[in-house]
Design an enzyme around this catalytic site. Structure first.
Site, PDB file in Angstrom:
ATOM      1  N   CYS A   9       1.393   5.741  14.473  1.00 33.20           N
ATOM      2  CA  CYS A   9       0.096   6.244  14.939  1.00 33.20           C
ATOM      3  C   CYS A   9      -0.993   5.363  14.332  1.00 33.20           C
ATOM      4  CB  CYS A   9      -0.098   7.729  14.616  1.00 33.20           C
ATOM      5  SG  CYS A   9      -0.147   8.146  12.863  1.00 33.20           S
ATOM      6  N   ARG A  15      -0.157  12.258  12.663  1.00 30.76           N
ATOM      7  CA  ARG A  15       0.868  12.436  13.699  1.00 30.76           C
ATOM      8  C   ARG A  15       2.213  11.805  13.353  1.00 30.76           C
ATOM      9  NH1 ARG A  15      -2.770   9.907  18.258  1.00 30.76           N
ATOM     10  NH2 ARG A  15      -3.394   8.773  16.363  1.00 30.76           N
ATOM     11  N   ASP A 123      -4.995  12.847  18.693  1.00 33.38           N
ATOM     12  CA  ASP A 123      -5.241  12.659  17.263  1.00 33.38           C
ATOM     13  C   ASP A 123      -5.948  13.910  16.733  1.00 33.38           C
ATOM     14  OD1 ASP A 123      -5.960  11.889  14.747  1.00 33.38           O
ATOM     15  OD2 ASP A 123      -6.663   9.906  15.357  1.00 33.38           O
TER      16      ASP A 123
HETATM   17  P1  4NP Z   1      -3.219   9.699  12.648  1.00 32.73           P
HETATM   18  O1  4NP Z   1      -4.693  10.287  12.487  1.00 32.73           O
HETATM   19  O2  4NP Z   1      -3.364   8.407  13.418  1.00 32.73           O
HETATM   20  O3  4NP Z   1      -2.515  10.750  13.444  1.00 32.73           O
HETATM   21  O4  4NP Z   1      -2.678   9.513  11.261  1.00 32.73           O
HETATM   22  C1  4NP Z   1      -5.722   9.553  11.859  1.00 32.73           C
HETATM   23  C2  4NP Z   1      -5.903   9.651  10.508  1.00 32.73           C
HETATM   24  C3  4NP Z   1      -6.925   8.944   9.897  1.00 32.73           C
HETATM   25  C4  4NP Z   1      -7.748   8.138  10.649  1.00 32.73           C
HETATM   26  C5  4NP Z   1      -7.547   8.025  12.018  1.00 32.73           C
HETATM   27  C6  4NP Z   1      -6.514   8.727  12.613  1.00 32.73           C
HETATM   28  N1  4NP Z   1      -8.825   7.435  10.038  1.00 32.73           N
HETATM   29  O5  4NP Z   1      -9.630   6.848  10.762  1.00 32.73           O
HETATM   30  O6  4NP Z   1      -8.902   7.417   8.799  1.00 32.73           O
END
Ligand code: 4NP
Length: 155
Positions: A9, A15, A123
């Protein structure tokens, strides 16, 4: 030799850690290795988001020992299957491929449930708290299909 699956991800804290924990729980450990990574670098070395840890715990799954790492080109050679959570992850991962064999390993994960529809696992990072339960349910459903397919093919 172990069949290796990588869940990808953006941050590797919401995720893909859930996807890693859920799929690993459905596969025999002696034949399969499941890991996860993020396309971004913000959360290298970090534990999963507390809300992902809580959602997993609600389903008797402990993902708290996972640590974030960034996806790298060498992962195309290390892993047999690379599942990305959304279309943006797909674009980012595909941009790092060096040959057609690399590209063939990459799938948008929900295409295993809704073939060719390119549906995103949303997300949940900036969203509502129950976004994590919704993501858990989506990943649990698709990981049942993936596990059946992998076991039929490799176990
Ligand atoms: P993930 O969610 O891609 O599902 O882990 C996110 C977690 C953090 C960030 C973006 C997406 N961030 O920009 O820090």
């Amino acid at each position: 030799m172990s069949v290796k699956i990588l869940m990808v991800c953006l941050g590797n804290i919401c995720r893909s850690p859930l996807a890693e924990g859920i799929l690993a729980s459905k596969l025999p450990k002696n034949k399969f290795t499941v890991d996860s990574a993020g396309t971004g670098s913000w959360h290298i070395g970090h534990a999963p988001d507390t809300r992902s840890i809580a959602a997993a715990k609600n389903h008797n799954l402990d993902i708290s020992n996972q640590r974030g790492r960034q996806f790298k080109t060498a992962d195309f050679d290390t892993y047999d299957y690379i599942y990305v959570m959304d279309n943006s992850n797909y674009t980012d991962v595909i941009s790092l491929t060096e040959n057609p064999a690399h590209k063939d390993k990459v799938q948008i994960i929900l295409n295993e449930l809704y073939p060719n529809e390119n549906v995103d696992v949303p997300d949940p990072y900036f969203g509502m708290t129950n976004g994590f339960e919704i993501v858990y349910a989506m990943l649990d459903e698709v990981c049942d299909i993936i596990a059946d397919k992998l076991i039929a093919k490799h176990a």
